[in-house]
Design a protein around this motif. Structure first.
Motif, short mmCIF file in Angstrom:
data_model
loop_
_atom_site.label_atom_id
_atom_site.label_comp_id
_atom_site.label_asym_id
_atom_site.label_seq_id
_atom_site.Cartn_x
_atom_site.Cartn_y
_atom_site.Cartn_z
N LEU A 417 -25.59 9.87 -25.77
CA LEU A 417 -26.49 10.25 -25.29
C LEU A 417 -26.30 11.58 -24.39
O LEU A 417 -26.89 12.85 -24.53
N ALA A 418 -24.73 11.21 -24.11
CA ALA A 418 -24.48 12.60 -23.32
C ALA A 418 -24.13 14.51 -24.19
O ALA A 418 -24.10 15.29 -23.63
N PHE A 419 -23.80 14.08 -25.10
CA PHE A 419 -23.39 14.75 -26.30
C PHE A 419 -25.02 15.39 -27.01
O PHE A 419 -24.98 16.79 -27.03
N GLY A 420 -26.03 14.51 -26.57
CA GLY A 420 -27.21 14.94 -27.40
C GLY A 420 -27.80 16.33 -26.30
O GLY A 420 -28.72 16.49 -26.69
N LEU A 421 -27.35 14.86 -24.44
CA LEU A 421 -28.06 16.33 -23.87
C LEU A 421 -27.22 17.93 -24.10
O LEU A 421 -28.02 19.19 -23.81
N VAL A 422 -25.65 17.67 -24.29
CA VAL A 422 -25.41 19.01 -24.69
C VAL A 422 -25.71 19.84 -25.79
O VAL A 422 -26.09 20.73 -25.25
N GLY A 423 -26.06 18.94 -27.00
CA GLY A 423 -26.29 19.86 -28.35
C GLY A 423 -27.53 20.58 -27.90
O GLY A 423 -28.35 21.58 -28.24
N MET A 424 -29.16 19.88 -26.91
CA MET A 424 -29.70 20.68 -26.48
C MET A 424 -30.03 21.35 -25.77
O MET A 424 -30.59 22.84 -25.93
N VAL A 425 -28.93 22.06 -24.75
CA VAL A 425 -28.58 22.69 -24.10
C VAL A 425 -28.47 23.80 -25.05
O VAL A 425 -28.98 24.98 -24.90
N MET A 426 -26.97 23.61 -26.43
CA MET A 426 -26.83 24.26 -26.50
C MET A 426 -28.31 25.11 -27.70
O MET A 426 -28.21 25.87 -27.98
N ASN A 427 -29.17 24.35 -28.10
CA ASN A 427 -29.94 24.26 -29.05
C ASN A 427 -30.90 25.61 -28.24
O ASN A 427 -31.17 26.31 -28.99
N MET A 428 -31.28 25.35 -27.16
CA MET A 428 -32.00 26.44 -26.12
C MET A 428 -31.28 27.34 -25.97
O MET A 428 -32.25 28.04 -25.74
N LEU A 429 -29.88 27.41 -25.84
CA LEU A 429 -29.28 28.72 -25.93
C LEU A 429 -28.87 30.06 -26.93
O LEU A 429 -27.90 31.29 -27.35
N ASN A 430 -29.29 28.79 -28.35
CA ASN A 430 -29.07 28.84 -29.48
C ASN A 430 -27.69 29.88 -29.88
O ASN A 430 -26.73 30.37 -30.05
N TYR A 431 -26.59 28.41 -29.21
CA TYR A 431 -24.84 28.23 -29.42
C TYR A 431 -25.29 27.23 -30.61
O TYR A 431 -25.53 26.09 -30.50
N PRO A 432 -24.70 27.57 -32.13
CA PRO A 432 -24.04 26.99 -32.91
C PRO A 432 -23.65 25.48 -32.68
O PRO A 432 -22.93 25.57 -32.10
N THR A 433 -23.81 24.23 -33.31
CA THR A 433 -23.62 23.00 -33.13
C THR A 433 -22.31 22.53 -34.34
O THR A 433 -21.47 21.72 -33.98
N ALA A 434 -23.10 23.41 -35.34
CA ALA A 434 -22.31 23.31 -36.82
C ALA A 434 -20.71 23.03 -36.62
O ALA A 434 -19.75 22.12 -36.79
N PRO A 435 -20.59 23.89 -35.54
CA PRO A 435 -19.14 24.44 -35.64
C PRO A 435 -18.07 23.89 -34.85
O PRO A 435 -16.93 22.88 -34.79
N VAL A 436 -18.76 22.92 -34.01
CA VAL A 436 -18.23 22.32 -33.29
C VAL A 436 -17.68 20.90 -34.41
O VAL A 436 -16.80 20.00 -34.14
N LEU A 437 -18.77 20.34 -35.45
CA LEU A 437 -18.32 19.10 -36.11
C LEU A 437 -17.12 19.94 -36.49
O LEU A 437 -16.36 18.62 -37.64
N LEU A 438 -17.06 20.62 -37.36
CA LEU A 438 -15.79 21.63 -38.21
C LEU A 438 -14.85 21.34 -37.43
O LEU A 438 -13.88 20.60 -38.09
N GLY A 439 -15.28 22.31 -36.35
CA GLY A 439 -14.01 21.89 -35.76
C GLY A 439 -12.64 20.89 -35.25
O GLY A 439 -11.62 20.38 -35.29
N PHE A 440 -14.10 20.13 -34.78
CA PHE A 440 -13.91 17.93 -34.37
C PHE A 440 -12.75 17.54 -35.79
O PHE A 440 -11.89 16.79 -35.80
N ILE A 441 -13.70 17.73 -36.86
CA ILE A 441 -13.35 17.29 -38.39
C ILE A 441 -11.69 17.94 -38.63
O ILE A 441 -10.69 16.45 -38.98
N LEU A 442 -11.81 18.87 -38.48
CA LEU A 442 -10.76 19.81 -39.28
C LEU A 442 -9.21 19.69 -38.21
O LEU A 442 -7.82 19.98 -38.14
N GLY A 443 -9.85 19.90 -36.97
CA GLY A 443 -9.02 19.98 -35.90
C GLY A 443 -7.55 18.88 -36.16
O GLY A 443 -6.50 18.95 -35.71
N PRO A 444 -7.70 17.44 -36.13
CA PRO A 444 -6.40 16.81 -36.16
C PRO A 444 -5.62 16.93 -37.50
O PRO A 444 -4.21 17.10 -37.07
#
Length: 510
Positions: A417-444
């Protein structure tokens, strides 16, 4: 290859594989038809289900959702002028004018056939090039893997839609989210802030569902009511193309399939780029470019063929190199890693049943999608009339149940739910969310290969530029990054110059 493919069909034609392949393509078509959902949302919701399935069956279902959404996304684009997914945005340009001209049935039929043609071509490319690329990748060491993953992150953040600087910032955020948990080398817990639930770091399911499921639902719930469906009654007779339509089909579909396969195989490019490039190529190749934007058949055939070809071809770098090309591929990579399967150069040799079973399922799934999309177009049209105020709260409830079922932990639901709110704010500010997941998966993975390369070289960073492949990949990443930053600064200067000129004109007029 034929023997391996036959073994793959024997696995893909099992009852479980057929059932979940059908479920995947059906759900994918459903979320593709409904604007605002997309494959990421559906895959995030159904990812917990794959924990209890055979890895091959689970991957077949998730992959079916991915390419099934591309089939269904054109329906809303043609009938509502609203793309079901971002990749169908270009289909609106000629699909909606065709619907306004009373040719909605023809447009829907042609997009289904073009999608099938593009998918078939890309599956053949997947069969031919993935084993060869895997053999080449056997010469990779940790330095090459780090460089390849770094290039994939840079490409995904700078080649997407919107500001490349915002994309880079989101990649960094994803890498930061991958840090909390247990260090892979020392075994020490870091940045857990006293929460035992954070010992393993953030859960992939929680972040994926939050950023791509809850955020989209919250965003769509605050929007106004959708426009009415343009065509409610489409008969089978109205779907039959004319001889002129067929004459304009072959070459655009072929060119779109080739373009989509090439672009889809490049990490970080994605189907959106493939559709725009194919449309631009068709417009340039047309004898009368003025037809485009007014209902040209080529304007829907080429992008749809490229769209589905790029989705199938995206499996080439993911399975052969372990480098996902976009966020959906990152989730599929994460699903395999959860089962202890690491895609890479030895993936085909170690998991031949899984690889060739997946390839065989692509043939089965594309045929099933052709059956689903053409005869059942009337059903998909009726789905557009489902009120979102009923659909989305139900989906939100199912998301919370799915997250909780993974570990039986309410902490993960709160994270979602917390990341849902963060993602909603990112969408409203036109920040892409897909690169976040790419960074999270490839980070380790990036951290692991970076440290391993330094251990081999005893701390000498020169190991990343001494090997030709690693140096070439890092050079490409640096050039791509420099070009993106220059374009962003240049666009900013032009915008400031226009604003200054406009302010001067207003001052003089006053």
């Amino acid at each position: 290859m034929l023997d391996s493919l036959l073994q793959g069909f024997s696995a893909a034609l099992s009852l479980d594989a057929l059932l979940f392949c059908f479920i995947g393509v059906t759900v994918g078509t459903f979320v593709g038809v409904l604007p605002g959902l997309g494959a990421l949302t559906a895959i995030s919701m159904l990812l917990p289900l794959t924990y209890y399935l055979d890895p091959m069956v689970g991957l077949i279902m998730l992959a079916g959702i991915f390419y099934g959404a591309q089939y269904g996304s054109s329906t809303a684009a043609i009938l509502l002028n609203i793309p079901g997914t971002a990749t169908a945005a270009i289909t609106c340009l000629d699909g909606y004018p065709m619907a306004r001209n009373g040719r909605a049935g023809v447009a829907l039929f042609m997009t289904s056939i073009a999608s099938f043609a593009g998918g078939v071509f890309a599956i053949c490319a997947l069969m031919l090039f993935t084993p060869a690329l895997s053999q080449l990748a056997l010469s990779f060491n940790s330095a090459e893997y780090f460089a390849a993953m770094f290039l994939g992150l840079i490409a995904a953040s700078t080649l997407g839609v919107g500001s490349p600087l915002k994309g880079l910032a989101m990649v960094v955020l994803g890498l930061a989210l991958a840090i909390p948990g247990t260090d892979i080398n020392s075994g020490q817990m870091r940045f857990t802030f006293g929460y035992f639930e954070m010992a393993e770091g953030f859960q992939l399911v929680a972040i994926a569902m939050g950023l791509f499921g809850v955020s989209e639902i919250l965003t769509m719930l605050i929007r106004r009511e959708r426009p009415k469906v343009l065509a409610k009654h489409i008969t089978y007779r109205s779907m039959l193309p004319t001889r002129d339509d067929w004459s304009r089909f072959s070459w655009p579909a072929a060119r779109g399939a080739v373009i989509g396969s090439i672009i889809g195989a490049l990490p970080g490019s994605g189907p959106s780029m493939a559709t725009f490039v194919s449309y631009a190529v068709e417009r340039r190749a047309a004898k009368d470019p003025s037809r485009f934007g007014k209902g040209a058949v080529e304007g829907i055939v080429a992008p749809e063929s490229a769209n589905n070809a790029s989705v199938q071809a995206a499996f080439i770098p993911t399975l052969s190199l372990g480098v996902p090309g976009d966020a959906v591929m990152a989730i599929l990579l994460g699903a395999l890693m959860i089962h202890g399967i690491i895609p890479g150069p030895e993936f085909i040799d170690q998991q031949p049943r899984l690889f060739w079973g997946l390839v065989a399922s692509f043939w089965i799934g594309n045929i099933a999608l052709l059956v689903l999309n053409v005869p059942l177009i009337g059903l998909w049209i009726r789905l557009l009339s489902v009120p979102y105020r009923i659909l989305y709260p139900t989906m939100l409830f199912l998301i919370c149940i799915g997250v909780y079922s993974v570990r039986g932990n309410g902490f993960d639901v709160g994270v979602t739910l917390a990341f849902g709110l963060v993602g909603m704010v990112m969408n409203m500010l036109n920040y892409p969310t897909a690169p976040v997941l790419l960074g999270f998966i490839l980070g380790p993975l990036i951290e692991e290969h970076f440290k391993r390369a330094l251990l081999v070289s005893r701390g000498d960073l020169a190991i990343f530029v001494e090997r030709p492949i690693s140096a070439g990949l890092l050079t490409c990443a640096a050039l791509m990054l420099a070009l993106s930053i220059w374009q962003a600064l240049h666009a900013r200067r032009k915008r400031l110059a226009r604003e200054t000129a406009a302010g001067t004109e207003r001052t003089e007029s006053n």
